[in-house]
Scaffold this active site. Structure first.
Site, PDB file in Angstrom:
ATOM      1  CG  HIS A 194      76.796  64.388  30.128  1.00 57.70           C
ATOM      2  ND1 HIS A 194      77.250  63.451  31.170  1.00 57.70           N
ATOM      3  CD2 HIS A 194      76.051  63.944  29.164  1.00 57.70           C
ATOM      4  CE1 HIS A 194      76.159  62.522  30.912  1.00 57.70           C
ATOM      5  NE2 HIS A 194      76.005  62.344  29.857  1.00 57.70           N
TER       6      HIS A 194
ATOM      7  NE  ARG B 103      72.449  62.490  34.325  1.00 55.87           N
ATOM      8  CZ  ARG B 103      71.470  63.612  33.881  1.00 55.87           C
ATOM      9  NH1 ARG B 103      70.903  63.925  34.889  1.00 55.87           N
ATOM     10  NH2 ARG B 103      71.883  63.600  32.924  1.00 55.87           N
TER      11      ARG B 103
END
Ligand code: FAD
Length: 601
Positions: A260, A282
């Protein structure tokens, strides 16, 4: 209990204590693990036949451990007008770089619709809604549609609380703080290759328990905790994968370890380092900036911060290797430009987690680093959750083949709950047809017990020995089998892992007390992590191309998609054997799309 006792034959001599004897229990279905996969399986098996005796064995406390509870972002499911299972499927296949088993991926995307309705309407989960009452679905990286259902940014707690309540309400038998150690084969020629049950250790007392079961579901949830930075819960140490490997089952896609991109970087001394800051940050428009304060993602991918996890992780790693880092050696995640009040409202849990570590996510910048998050690889299985071994089923992160080279954010909890349900249904039907208790092979049972008992037989027990081995394991896997790999690094990793395995095998436990002996369990965790790390390295050496999470700097090309292969690793006589197996494009061939009406296999 003491690890050693005085010998009667030779006064003063010390001989090994054989350790506690093995207690026995019986059940129809033994489920190993109490995450999304294990709990949904238990509920489905119980609904199909309430007379079944179902036992859930779990290393921690039911409802409180594993990674499903940690799910932040949410659950992918094609519900909204304009979205479709075909679109979800194509995102999964293309995200997985054409390596997923297409029948498994299809089962995932179609089953997700049924399961999300079940979670809401039968089990009582509340998910966030739009003003018109429809389910709110947010953007997650690597997907062509906003399809991630969520409960704020603490989705897993909602799902796990409701599942655990239902399990408690239905009187399903629980063995909490019980650690599965090994599968035990059945005795006798007629039952050759069949499973008799599982040897467990009761962590609270240190007793061994053999649970004889007609069927076993493996759902211990993988978990790449062998890397320096990692996200999964501390109870996860690839136990189920190591058990499956020792039992001779084939594992696939093990080179595919997902990093991640945004693990919190709060310094080496805190366990908060590595914990994940969700992808929705994001997705919502968060920026990544290097130590010089510059955004860099556009240099690596036109989707910038919304590129898939593998690409963003590699880009951050490249910035780190180029020395453009933050004070703690990572990069910055910056959300302030989206409005601090808005960020606080949308990402309450994330803002609070960062505040606990002294970072202001809403208005300031947070240091982040790629962190090992998920294993796409696991036990080979069929869409009905059967494996090569009759009576042994698998679901959730322990299984391999659903995601191929890359898991889309939001497809993890969908995977565990969809296939958990499938497993429960399949097993109930299988038990009605074929279920029978089998006697364990005495030699296999004793070998499993002896393996767990081995640390008490050694005299060497330097304080900090395990900590030192763990630290070196972290370094080997991060440096030589991590985000960027090459032949020389993987060869170094292979020999370092052999040496670490040998060192661990010669390391004993000073304290012979077995009840809540966390040093003992720490050693068993490490043994499994080293064993599975060897599989990761073996698979990574076999794949001489770069796909998704697996990037070889000496083989940077993707390779021909139409002749794609996956890597299968199997243990035979203590040796690992790897082979490349052709991927079958059962629903759509590379270059085609199910969204294109003229497309087909
Ligand atoms: C921080 C974090 C955030 C995530 N966010 C998302 C997200 O937003 N969306 C998404 O789709 N996915 C997400 N994931 C991935 C998701 O959590 C997993 O894909 C999924 O929950 C795995 O479910 P599982 O049931 O297979 O395993 P788990 O939920 O991990 O459960 C495994 C169980 O096995 C038990 N166990 C382990 N070893 C043993 C043993 N030896 N004996 C007995 N029991 C054992 C554990 O105690 C645990 O109860 C996230 C993961 C993490 C770590």
């Amino acid at each position: 209990m003491s690890a050693t006792k005085r010998s009667r034959a030779i006064p003063g001599a010390v001989e090994p204590d054989p350790g506690p004897r093995v207690k026995r229990q019986r059940t129809d279905l033994l489920i190993l693990g109490a995450g999304g996969a294990g709990l949904v399986a238990a509920l489905h098996a119980h609904s199909a036949n309430p007379a079944l005796h179902v036992t859930i064995a779990v290393k921690g406390l039911l409802g409180k451990c594993g990674c499903t509870r940690m799910v932040q972002g949410g659950y992918n499911v094609a519900l909204a007008p304009g979205d479709s299972v075909e679109r979800h499927f194509m995102d999964t296949i293309e995200g997985g770089k054409w390596l997923p088993d297409q029948d498994l991926a299809w089962a995932l995307v179609t089953g997700a619709i049924e399961r999300i309705h079940e979670l809401e309407n039968e089990l009582g989960c509340f998910f966030d809604r739009n003003a018109d009452g429809s389910m709110h679905q947010k953007a997650f990286a690597g997907q062509t549609f906003d399809r991630t259902v969520h409960k704020g940014d603490l989705t897993g707690i909602e799902i796990m609380n409701r599942l655990a309540e239902q399990v408690w309400a239905r009187g399903i038998h629980r063995l909490e703080e019980h650690r599965a150690l090994d599968f035990v084969a059945a005795a006798g020629k007629d039952d050759a290759g069949a499973l008799a049950g599982v040897l467990l250790a009761d962590i609270r007392t240190g007793d061994y328990v053999f649970v004889q079961a007609k069927a076993v579901l493996l759902a211990t949830g993988g978990g790449p905790t062998m890397y320096r930075f990692h996200t999964p819960s501390g109870d996860k140490s690839c136990d189920g994968l190591a058990m499956a490997m020792r039992f001779g089952l084939p594992l696939r896609d093990m080179e595919m370890v997902q990093f991640h991109p945004t693990g919190l970087l709060a310094g080496r001394e805190t366990r908060m380092t590595g914990t994940v800051l969700e992808e929705g940050l994001r997705g919502a428009g968060g920026y990544l900036q290097n130590g010089d304060g510059n955004r860099f993602m556009e240099r690596y991918d036109e989707r910038a911060e919304r590129a898939t996890r593998d690409i963003v992780s590699r880009a951050i790693y490249a910035e780190m290797r180029a020395g453009r880092t933050t004070p703690n050696g990572g990069v910055y995640l910056s959300m302030g430009h989206l409005g601090p009040a808005n960020v606080r409202r949308q990402f309450k849990g994330m803002v609070e987690r960062c505040a606990d570590c002294g970072f202001d996510l809403a208005a300031g910048k947070v240091e982040v680093v790629p962190t090992a998050h998920y294993m796409m690889g696991g036990v080979e299985f069929a869409p009905d959750c059967t494996t090569e071994c009759a009576g042994l089923f698998v679901a959730g992160e322990d299984s391999g083949g659903v995601h191929g080279a890359n898991r889309l954010g939001g497809n993890g909890v969908a995977n565990s709950t969809v296939f958990g349900g499938v497993a429960g249904d399949t097993i109930a039907a299988w038990l009605a047809r074929d279920g029978a208790w089998r006697e364990p092979d005495a030699v296999a049972l004793e070998a499993a017990r002896a393996r767990a008992e081995a640390p008490f037989m050694h005299r060497r027990s330097d304080p900090g020995a395990l900590e030192s081995i763990r630290g070196r394991l972290y370094d080997v896997m991060w440096d030589d089998a991590g985000i960027v790999r090459d032949a020389a690094g993987l060869a170094r990793a292979a020999s370092a892992l052999d040496a670490l395995g040998a060192e661990l095998a010669a390391t004993g436990i000073r304290d012979g007390e077995r009840a809540f002996n966390l040093t003992w369990h720490d050693g068993l965790n490490l043994a499994n992590l080293i064993a599975v790390s060897k599989v990761i390295v073996r698979a990574a050496r076999t794949r001489e191309n770069s796909r998704g999470a697996h990037y070889r700097s000496d083989y940077p090309d993707t390779g021909d998609l139409s002749t794609s292969t996956f890597v299968r690793v199997r243990q035979r006589d203590e040796r690992l054997e790897a082979e490349a197996v052709p991927v079958r494009f059962t629903r759509v061939a590379p270059g085609r799309s199910l969204l294109d009406p003229w497309s087909g296999p």
